[in-house]
Design an enzyme around this catalytic site. Structure first.
Site, PDB file in Angstrom:
ATOM      1  N   THR A  86       3.473  15.498  -4.432  1.00 31.33           N
ATOM      2  CA  THR A  86       2.331  16.249  -3.887  1.00 31.33           C
ATOM      3  C   THR A  86       2.240  15.928  -2.387  1.00 31.33           C
ATOM      4  O   THR A  86       1.292  15.258  -1.948  1.00 31.33           O
ATOM      5  CB  THR A  86       1.011  15.863  -4.594  1.00 31.33           C
ATOM      6  OG1 THR A  86       0.853  14.429  -4.528  1.00 31.33           O
ATOM      7  CG2 THR A  86       0.989  16.285  -6.030  1.00 31.33           C
ATOM      8  N   THR A 122      -0.336  12.009  -7.970  1.00 35.98           N
ATOM      9  CA  THR A 122      -1.670  11.926  -7.365  1.00 35.98           C
ATOM     10  C   THR A 122      -2.115  13.335  -7.009  1.00 35.98           C
ATOM     11  O   THR A 122      -1.503  13.991  -6.165  1.00 35.98           O
ATOM     12  CB  THR A 122      -1.604  11.032  -6.113  1.00 35.98           C
ATOM     13  OG1 THR A 122      -1.121   9.766  -6.527  1.00 35.98           O
ATOM     14  CG2 THR A 122      -2.954  10.887  -5.458  1.00 35.98           C
ATOM     15  N   GLU A 155       5.437   0.309  -4.570  1.00 34.37           N
ATOM     16  CA  GLU A 155       6.882   0.264  -4.379  1.00 34.37           C
ATOM     17  C   GLU A 155       7.282  -1.198  -4.203  1.00 34.37           C
ATOM     18  O   GLU A 155       6.583  -1.968  -3.553  1.00 34.37           O
ATOM     19  CB  GLU A 155       7.286   1.055  -3.133  1.00 34.37           C
ATOM     20  CG  GLU A 155       7.140   2.540  -3.334  1.00 34.37           C
ATOM     21  CD  GLU A 155       7.621   3.337  -2.122  1.00 34.37           C
ATOM     22  OE1 GLU A 155       8.384   2.813  -1.310  1.00 34.37           O
ATOM     23  OE2 GLU A 155       7.211   4.504  -2.019  1.00 34.37           O
ATOM     24  N   ASN A 211      -6.816   4.183  -3.363  1.00 26.81           N
ATOM     25  CA  ASN A 211      -5.900   4.123  -2.214  1.00 26.81           C
ATOM     26  C   ASN A 211      -6.661   4.148  -0.897  1.00 26.81           C
ATOM     27  O   ASN A 211      -6.324   3.429   0.042  1.00 26.81           O
ATOM     28  CB  ASN A 211      -4.885   5.271  -2.272  1.00 26.81           C
ATOM     29  CG  ASN A 211      -3.669   4.896  -3.104  1.00 26.81           C
ATOM     30  OD1 ASN A 211      -3.610   3.807  -3.663  1.00 26.81           O
ATOM     31  ND2 ASN A 211      -2.694   5.780  -3.189  1.00 26.81           N
ATOM     32  N   LEU A 253      -5.791  -7.980   2.631  1.00 25.23           N
ATOM     33  CA  LEU A 253      -6.500  -8.401   3.847  1.00 25.23           C
ATOM     34  C   LEU A 253      -5.514  -9.051   4.816  1.00 25.23           C
ATOM     35  O   LEU A 253      -5.896  -9.911   5.590  1.00 25.23           O
ATOM     36  CB  LEU A 253      -7.622  -9.386   3.500  1.00 25.23           C
ATOM     37  CG  LEU A 253      -8.960  -8.800   3.072  1.00 25.23           C
ATOM     38  CD1 LEU A 253      -9.994  -9.895   2.842  1.00 25.23           C
ATOM     39  CD2 LEU A 253      -9.506  -7.794   4.092  1.00 25.23           C
ATOM     40  N   GLY A 256      -1.533  -6.555  10.102  1.00 26.45           N
ATOM     41  CA  GLY A 256      -0.135  -6.262  10.420  1.00 26.45           C
ATOM     42  C   GLY A 256      -0.022  -4.966  11.194  1.00 26.45           C
ATOM     43  O   GLY A 256      -0.988  -4.522  11.829  1.00 26.45           O
ATOM     44  N   CYS A 263       2.094   6.887   0.301  1.00 28.95           N
ATOM     45  CA  CYS A 263       0.828   7.094  -0.408  1.00 28.95           C
ATOM     46  C   CYS A 263      -0.413   7.013   0.475  1.00 28.95           C
ATOM     47  O   CYS A 263      -1.178   7.981   0.551  1.00 28.95           O
ATOM     48  CB  CYS A 263       0.718   6.083  -1.543  1.00 28.95           C
ATOM     49  SG  CYS A 263       2.124   6.173  -2.639  1.00 28.95           S
ATOM     50  N   ARG A 331       9.225   6.232   4.837  1.00 29.07           N
ATOM     51  CA  ARG A 331       8.165   7.210   5.072  1.00 29.07           C
ATOM     52  C   ARG A 331       6.943   6.592   5.765  1.00 29.07           C
ATOM     53  O   ARG A 331       6.424   5.573   5.320  1.00 29.07           O
ATOM     54  CB  ARG A 331       7.748   7.867   3.752  1.00 29.07           C
ATOM     55  CG  ARG A 331       8.744   8.933   3.332  1.00 29.07           C
ATOM     56  CD  ARG A 331       8.405   9.513   1.991  1.00 29.07           C
ATOM     57  NE  ARG A 331       8.663   8.562   0.917  1.00 29.07           N
ATOM     58  CZ  ARG A 331       8.455   8.818  -0.365  1.00 29.07           C
ATOM     59  NH1 ARG A 331       7.978   9.980  -0.731  1.00 29.07           N
ATOM     60  NH2 ARG A 331       8.742   7.918  -1.281  1.00 29.07           N
TER      61      ARG A 331
HETATM   62  C1  UGA Z   1       0.116   1.995  -2.778  1.00 31.78           C
HETATM   63  C2  UGA Z   1      -0.903   1.312  -3.700  1.00 31.78           C
HETATM   64  O1  UGA Z   1      -0.979  -0.083  -3.399  1.00 31.78           O
HETATM   65  C3  UGA Z   1      -0.540   1.513  -5.169  1.00 31.78           C
HETATM   66  O2  UGA Z   1      -1.558   0.953  -5.996  1.00 31.78           O
HETATM   67  C4  UGA Z   1      -0.422   3.007  -5.450  1.00 31.78           C
HETATM   68  O3  UGA Z   1      -0.030   3.256  -6.788  1.00 31.78           O
HETATM   69  C5  UGA Z   1       0.619   3.606  -4.516  1.00 31.78           C
HETATM   70  O4  UGA Z   1       0.227   3.377  -3.146  1.00 31.78           O
HETATM   71  C6  UGA Z   1       0.692   5.085  -4.808  1.00 31.78           C
HETATM   72  O5  UGA Z   1      -0.288   5.776  -4.549  1.00 31.78           O
HETATM   73  O6  UGA Z   1       1.680   5.532  -5.400  1.00 31.78           O
HETATM   74  P1  UGA Z   1       2.563   1.385  -1.843  1.00 31.78           P
HETATM   75  O7  UGA Z   1       2.430   2.602  -0.994  1.00 31.78           O
HETATM   76  O8  UGA Z   1       3.814   1.167  -2.609  1.00 31.78           O
HETATM   77  O9  UGA Z   1       1.375   1.339  -2.945  1.00 31.78           O
HETATM   78  O10 UGA Z   1       2.394   0.149  -0.872  1.00 31.78           O
HETATM   79  P2  UGA Z   1       1.350  -1.038  -0.645  1.00 31.78           P
HETATM   80  O11 UGA Z   1       1.927  -2.299  -1.139  1.00 31.78           O
HETATM   81  O12 UGA Z   1       0.010  -0.682  -1.109  1.00 31.78           O
HETATM   82  O13 UGA Z   1       1.352  -1.087   0.965  1.00 31.78           O
HETATM   83  C7  UGA Z   1       0.931   0.027   1.741  1.00 31.78           C
HETATM   84  C8  UGA Z   1       0.892  -0.324   3.188  1.00 31.78           C
HETATM   85  O14 UGA Z   1      -0.138  -1.275   3.460  1.00 31.78           O
HETATM   86  C9  UGA Z   1       2.170  -0.971   3.725  1.00 31.78           C
HETATM   87  O15 UGA Z   1       2.464  -0.448   4.982  1.00 31.78           O
HETATM   88  C10 UGA Z   1       1.826  -2.459   3.798  1.00 31.78           C
HETATM   89  O16 UGA Z   1       2.595  -3.151   4.735  1.00 31.78           O
HETATM   90  C11 UGA Z   1       0.377  -2.373   4.193  1.00 31.78           C
HETATM   91  N1  UGA Z   1      -0.405  -3.588   3.855  1.00 31.78           N
HETATM   92  C12 UGA Z   1      -0.645  -3.921   2.576  1.00 31.78           C
HETATM   93  C13 UGA Z   1      -0.918  -4.362   4.891  1.00 31.78           C
HETATM   94  O17 UGA Z   1      -0.707  -4.081   6.089  1.00 31.78           O
HETATM   95  N2  UGA Z   1      -1.672  -5.445   4.595  1.00 31.78           N
HETATM   96  C14 UGA Z   1      -1.937  -5.809   3.312  1.00 31.78           C
HETATM   97  O18 UGA Z   1      -2.651  -6.810   3.104  1.00 31.78           O
HETATM   98  C15 UGA Z   1      -1.403  -5.027   2.283  1.00 31.78           C
END
Ligand code: UGA
Length: 432
Positions: A86, A122, A155, A211, A253, A256, A263, A331
């Site tokens: 999507t 989603t 991921e 999200n 938290l 970065g 997503c 992405r």
């Molecule tokens: C995210 C959600 O965490 C999942 O629960 C959801 O299922 C998924 O999207 C989706 O909608 O399919 P994802 O995109 O794989 O998962 O990645 P995350 O681990 O959530 O990280 C997202 C971004 O946030 C990254 O750029 C990561 O570096 C950043 N991040 C994450 C931070 O900068 N600080 C943090 O403390 C955590």
């Protein structure tokens, strides 16, 4: 149970493989013939730790099948999961639902006995209503039920997240479907995952709300990190001090670079657009989107400051270019905007990523991929730690870097500033 996963991207493939590992018969369908042929030979189209072994195991024991024949796969299954993409529509930032509705049209011509049709993709609130409308144009409502069952996999952690979810959300008012799905998920809920039954619309919104909230949490701490840099406070202390309050929680938290991936950027935009359609302004999420979009240029300014605005001819190394560790996904990675901007200013970029060279940078002059960390950092003036791979956590910079006055900009706060100071390495982190 007999399941059919339509779409073999992250959501469909990981969920399909994990469901088969729990003892279900699963057919994963995709219209991409090459992908399906590859999967039959054990070629996994995505980088996801542990997935290849599970595919091999369940394909061998025949609980997992791959097919391009959508109609046949649907008619053989009792539960159909729609897991197609999507993406964001460029013109108005809403979610492009064309693949979802095309699949719904295909499904309606293959129903002869009761089927549960689930959106795992989603999708904006009310999409389930639309799917139901499309199918009911040709099929009696007694023969199907449309349910929302959003996924919360990350991921790089997708298998663990599937097996140990915090919650399973089932959006339906249909008691029969709810009972069947409770049973399908019982191996997970018996290990502690909460089973939540809501209306279909609520389940659709729960995904976006989750999200958007996580994106807000990250943006919140990123903005506080900007303040910490000016007042000599360590953002890590703030994250710990806040996060220990159970009402807040310590996860997501970590300050970065701008958040990225397939997503958060897509879903924050889509939920704002959906709310606008219903004359509701989600102003908090709107400013999160804006703040995150500004973050890469803010960090670039910091790079220029670190280099005292002498960027021309400087050798800059990026350790990691994907949007986060344990994925090969580029992405919306902040490296996609930072690297070309540094090149424009005359820098020479060397990068290393554990998942290999990236097509996105192949055509950019003065961007070079090195196939080891040592090679990448060897001649650097500045090393930018962009993703938090374990591979980057114990590098002997003093030994490996030839340049005398090299600088490190650790965008993930992997290293201790005190240790770096003791080693006499010029070191900058985020918010400290
Ligand atoms: C995210 C959600 O965490 C999942 O629960 C959801 O299922 C998924 O999207 C989706 O909608 O399919 P994802 O995109 O794989 O998962 O990645 P995350 O681990 O959530 O990280 C997202 C971004 O946030 C990254 O750029 C990561 O570096 C950043 N991040 C994450 C931070 O900068 N600080 C943090 O403390 C955590």
């Amino acid at each position: 149970m007999k399941l059919c996963m339509i779409g073999t991207g992250y959501v469909g493939l990981v969920s399909g493989v994990c469901f088969s590992d729990l003892g279900n018969d699963v057919i994963c369908v995709d219209r991409d013939i090459q992908k399906i042929d590859g999967l039959k030979k054990g070629v996994i189209p995505i980088y996801e730790p542990g997935l290849d072994e599970l595919v091999l195991k369940n394909y061998k024991n025949k609980r997992l099948k791959f097919s391009t024949d959508l109609k046949n796969s649907i008619s053989k299954s009792d539960i159909i999961f729609i897991c197609v993409g999507t993406p964001t529509k460029k013109k108005d930032n809403s979610a492009d639902l064309s693949q979802i509705y095309n699949v719904a049209k295909e499904i309606r011509s293959s129903i002869s006995k009761f089927k549960i049709i689930i959106t795992k993709s989603t999708v904006p609130v009310t999409t389930g209503d639309e799917i139901e409308k499309i199918i009911s144009q040709k099929v009696s409502k007694k023969l199907f039920s449309v349910v929302s069952n959003p996924e919360f996999l990350r991921e790089g952690e997708a298998i663990r997240d599937f097996i140990y979810p915090d919650r399973v959300v089932i959006g339906t008012n249909d008691k029969k479907s709810n009972r069947i799905l409770k049973n399908l998920y019982s191996p997970l809920t018996s290990k502690g995952a909460k089973f939540v039954n809501t209306s279909r619309r609520a389940a659709e919104l729960i995904k976006y709300a989750s999200n958007a909230f996580l994106a807000t949490k990250i943006t919140f701490i990123n903005e506080l990190a900007n303040l910490c840099e000016k007042i000599d406070v360590n953002i890590e202390d703030i994250s710990i001090g806040m996060g220990l309050d159970k009402r807040i929680g310590g996860r997501f938290l970590r300050a970065g670079p701008a958040y990225g991936g397939s997503c958060f950027p897509k879903d924050t935009k889509a939920v704002v657009t959906t709310a606008d359609k219903f004359n509701t302004s989600l102003s908090v999420i709107k400013s999160v989107i804006k703040s995150n979009q500004n973050r890469s240029s803010l960090l670039l300014k910091r790079v220029f400051n670190i280099l005292k605005n002498k960027v021309k001819g400087k050798k800059i190394c990026f350790l990691g270019v994907t949007f986060k560790a344990n994925t090969d996904d580029m992405r919306d990675s902040s490296s996609l905007s930072m690297i070309p901007s540094l090149i424009k200013k005359g820098a020479k970029i060397n990068y290393f990523d554990p998942t290999g060279e990236k097509d996105e940078f192949k055509k950019i002059k003065n961007v070079k991929f090195s196939d080891s960390i040592n090679l990448a950092i060897k001649d650097s003036d500045l090393i930018i730690i962009h993703t938090e791979w374990n591979d980057f956590k114990s590098i002997n910079f003093k030994k490996e870097v030839n340049k005398k006055n090299f600088v490190i900009f650790d965008m993930r706060n992997i290293y201790s500033p005190t240790k770096m100071r003791n080693l006499k390495i010029k070191y900058f982190g985020i918010g400290r």
